[in-house]
Every structure is written in structure tokens, then in C-alpha cells.
Design a protein around this motif. Structure first.
Motif, PDB file in Angstrom:
ATOM      1  N   SER A  13     -30.792   1.716 -14.920  1.00 22.38           N
ATOM      2  CA  SER A  13     -32.165   2.009 -14.206  1.00 22.38           C
ATOM      3  C   SER A  13     -32.229   3.187 -13.262  1.00 22.38           C
ATOM      4  O   SER A  13     -33.895   3.580 -13.220  1.00 22.38           O
ATOM      5  CB  SER A  13     -32.700   0.269 -13.152  1.00 22.38           C
ATOM      6  OG  SER A  13     -31.758   0.267 -11.673  1.00 22.38           O
ATOM      7  N   ARG A  17     -35.138   5.619 -14.245  1.00 20.32           N
ATOM      8  CA  ARG A  17     -36.542   5.627 -13.178  1.00 20.32           C
ATOM      9  C   ARG A  17     -35.989   7.544 -13.096  1.00 20.32           C
ATOM     10  O   ARG A  17     -37.424   8.369 -12.691  1.00 20.32           O
ATOM     11  CB  ARG A  17     -35.916   5.401 -11.588  1.00 20.32           C
ATOM     12  CG  ARG A  17     -36.521   4.172 -11.453  1.00 20.32           C
ATOM     13  CD  ARG A  17     -36.948   3.527 -10.070  1.00 20.32           C
ATOM     14  NE  ARG A  17     -36.980   2.316 -10.223  1.00 20.32           N
ATOM     15  CZ  ARG A  17     -36.946   1.761  -9.303  1.00 20.32           C
ATOM     16  NH1 ARG A  17     -36.186   2.370  -7.846  1.00 20.32           N
ATOM     17  NH2 ARG A  17     -37.736   0.036  -9.320  1.00 20.32           N
ATOM     18  N   HIS A  18     -35.163   8.395 -13.260  1.00 18.91           N
ATOM     19  CA  HIS A  18     -34.681   9.644 -13.073  1.00 18.91           C
ATOM     20  C   HIS A  18     -35.305  10.341 -13.556  1.00 18.91           C
ATOM     21  O   HIS A  18     -36.314  11.702 -13.780  1.00 18.91           O
ATOM     22  CB  HIS A  18     -33.450   9.907 -12.889  1.00 18.91           C
ATOM     23  CG  HIS A  18     -33.015  11.234 -12.391  1.00 18.91           C
ATOM     24  ND1 HIS A  18     -33.558  11.653 -11.186  1.00 18.91           N
ATOM     25  CD2 HIS A  18     -32.748  11.672 -13.264  1.00 18.91           C
ATOM     26  CE1 HIS A  18     -32.598  13.328 -11.375  1.00 18.91           C
ATOM     27  NE2 HIS A  18     -32.552  13.535 -12.505  1.00 18.91           N
ATOM     28  N   THR A  21     -39.257  10.359 -14.341  1.00 12.84           N
ATOM     29  CA  THR A  21     -39.640  11.236 -12.639  1.00 12.84           C
ATOM     30  C   THR A  21     -40.243  12.478 -13.329  1.00 12.84           C
ATOM     31  O   THR A  21     -40.536  13.217 -13.066  1.00 12.84           O
ATOM     32  CB  THR A  21     -38.999  11.190 -11.906  1.00 12.84           C
ATOM     33  OG1 THR A  21     -38.447   9.854 -11.381  1.00 12.84           O
ATOM     34  CG2 THR A  21     -39.678  11.591 -10.462  1.00 12.84           C
TER      35      THR A  21
END
Lengths: 180, 167
Positions: A13, A17-18, A21
Motif C-alpha cells: 500500500s 501511495r508513493h 504521489t
């Protein structure tokens, strides 16, 4: 066994997310460039606020690779101004100086003749076949500012597309792999 | 944090910022220069004056132009483009500007000169309105900087008169 699955899940996860971004920040860069360009279009009133000089026809004033800032105000075109214009049937706009202006008494329409400072004759040979004058709608803007050499970046990129793709690839890689 | 890429990025950004600031300052410094140009334009001769087969009047002039534009030059000036235009009004046109002669002044040393010349570009009217026409001769200049904003201005010389008859 449960805690291993949990930690794998948390890492996965985190990576997603990285990645998200990075995609968002890449999108921000692209959109802010677009905003700046469109904002300049609004302020200057010209459909292309910055142009790169591609030919030597205005030397020694403007050399190939210099950039010009355009402005399109309501003021009428006058002799001596450097204008950027489109010619029907030609894709690339031309940057030349106005040498003759005839402005109508009743309608205010203008007939304009241009010439490159470094050319021998006027531009009638460059205009569409049989065209003697430019009208207001041919004019994209008048040059108000000047910056040398900066346009070489775009000239190199259009003439050597490999460099463009390498640059875009490297930048993309940098954005995606960066940790900050 | 302090990787090669990070430092290179900081260095390039700083260099570009400084360069941009210096270019803007150089351009702004042009505003402190108050030029005092002088110019004189004389029509020495009407060489010929006729109506073209398509109905437009055309005239050939001999001009004597003497100018001193050396006060235009600052450290940010690449060249000054100078030209003389005939300006007049006709029933059809509110303004006619016809460039007659132009030149490029590359440096301050060449900015004071006089020249004796026939019109470099053809003086053709849109129609047949030039007989007995009063016109102005304006000396325009266009200062092209090494970087930044371009300047232009003019000196208007009035009281020129074309002959009543073709010759």
C-alpha cells in the motif's frame, strides 16, 4: 504467518501511495506549465506569446535561436514595428518588419507590407500567390522584447527528436524514482 | 538528500535565476538613458513622377538625410534600425506610411552620418492622389537591445510638397 502478510500488505500500500504521489506531482508540473502558457496568452493577447526566430532574415538584429516576446494590443500596426504573421498555405509564422502601411479612412482596415532587415526585396514573394498586402487578421503579434540564444533548446529538440525523448524519459524517471 | 543530482539542480536553478535577474537589470538600465537625437531630411530632387498603367501614382525622390543618433546607444544596445518614411493622408486612406530608406547602425561610432540617396523602396500611392500632395517625412528609429525591451520613437519633419504635374 499473519504478521508477514500484514507487513507485505503495508509495504504494497505504501508503494501504491508513493506511485500515486509521483503521478500527481508530475501532473502538477505539466499543468502549471500549461497554466503559465495560457496565462501569458491572456495577458499579451497573442495566440503565441513567445516565438523562436528560425531564420536569418532579420540578422544582425535577431539571429536563429533568439526568442521574441509578442504583444497584441488594440493599437494599430505602424511602419517600423516588427510583427509576426501567418501566410495562408504556410505553417510556420514569419517575423519581419513593417515597411508600408495604408489605413482606410472609413473602415480602419489596414494594408501592410513587410520585409526582413537582411533580405533584399520585400515579402511579396513569400506571401500567398497573388497576395500584395497583409491584413490585420494575418498578424499574430508585434515583438516587444528580446532574449538571445534561449530558443536553441526548442530548435535542437525539434530537429533532433531523439534528444527530446531522452530528456523527457530522464525527467520522468527522475520524478518517479525521487524519494522527496 | 545531498546527492549529486540535488546539488546540480540547486546550482543550475541559482545560475538561471541570477542570469534572468541580470538580463532584466540590463534592460531596465536602458530607462536611465535620455536620448537627444537630431535629424534633418531634405528632398533634393523629384527625379520623376508618373502614373503607373494600373492607375497608381509613383514618384522617385533624391534625399539628403543627416542624423546623429549616438545618444541612443547604451551598454545594452545591439544596434539601431533607422528609417525614413513618407506619411500623408488621402481621401481613401486615413494614413499612408511608405518607407523610403532604411539602414542599420551597428555601433555608436557609426551613429552620426549623412547620406545622399534616391528612395530605396518604391514610393507608390494606393490610387492617384500624389499630385500637389503635402506630406511629412518622419525619421523613425528602433533600438534593438542585447537583451530585454525594444524601444522606438520618431522625429516628424513636415512641409514637403509634391509637384502639381507629372514629370
Amino acid at each position: 504467518m499473519g504478521w508477514i502478510g500484514e507487513s507485505v500488505e503495508s509495504i504494497r500500500s505504501l508503494q501504491i501511495r508513493h506511485l500515486l504521489t509521483q503521478i500527481v506531482s508530475l501532473g502538477m508540473i505539466v499543468t502549471s506549465a500549461l497554466i503559465i502558457w495560457k496565462g501569458l496568452m491572456c495577458i499579451t493577447g497573442s495566440e503565441s506569446p513567445v516565438v523562436v526566430v528560425l531564420s536569418g532574415s532579420m540578422e544582425p538584429g535577431f539571429k536563429r535561436g533568439d526568442i521574441l516576446f509578442l504583444h497584441m494590443s488594440k493599437d494599430p500596426i505602424r511602419a517600423g514595428e516588427i510583427v509576426v504573421f501567418h501566410v495562408d498555405g504556410r505553417e510556420i509564422p514569419i517575423v519581419h518588419r513593417v515597411i508600408k502601411v495604408h489605413e482606410r479612412q472609413d473602415t480602419g482596415e489596414v494594408d501592410i507590407l513587410t520585409k526582413g532587415d537582411n533580405n533584399f526585396g520585400d515579402d511579396r514573394l513569400l506571401y500567398a500567390h497573388g497576395q500584395l498586402w497583409l491584413q490585420q487578421h494575418h498578424i499574430m503579434g508585434r515583438a516587444v522584447g528580446f532574449l538571445p540564444y534561449v530558443g536553441w533548446v526548442t530548435i535542437i529538440m525539434t530537429e533532433k527528436p531523439i534528444i527530446k525523448y531522452l530528456l523527457i524519459g530522464a525527467l520522468g524517471l527522475l520524478v518517479i524514482t525521487s524519494k522527496e | 538528500m545531498h546527492s549529486f543530482g540535488y546539488r546540480a539542480n540547486a546550482l543550475v536553478t541559482f545560475a538561471v535565476t541570477i542570469l534572468a535577474a541580470m538580463c532584466s537589470l540590463a534592460s531596465l538600465s536602458d530607462n536611465f538613458n535620455v536620448p537627444t537625437p537630431t535629424a534633418d531630411v531634405k528632398v533634393l530632387n523629384i527625379n520623376w513622377f508618373q502614373k503607373q498603367p494600373n492607375g497608381n501614382d509613383e514618384v522617385s525622390l533624391t534625399l539628403n538625410i543627416s542624423v546623429d543618433l549616438s545618444s541612443m546607444f547604451t551598454w545594452n544596445t545591439k544596434q539601431v534600425f533607422v528609417f525614413v518614411a513618407a506619411e500623408y493622408e488621402t481621401p481613401q486612406n486615413a494614413l499612408n506610411q511608405v518607407s523610403l530608406w532604411d539602414g542599420i547602425i551597428p555601433s555608436k561610432e557609426h551613429a552620426k552620418f549623412w547620406i545622399h540617396t534616391t528612395n530605396k523602396y518604391r514610393f507608390i500611392d494606393q490610387g492617384s492622389n500624389l499630385r500637389g500632395k503635402d506630406f511629412n517625412l518622419t525619421l523613425h528609429w528602433h533600438v534593438m537591445p542585447k537583451t530585454g525591451k525594444m524601444f522606438a520613437d520618431k522625429i516628424v519633419k513636415s512641409g514637403y510638397h509634391l509637384p502639381e504635374e507629372y514629370r
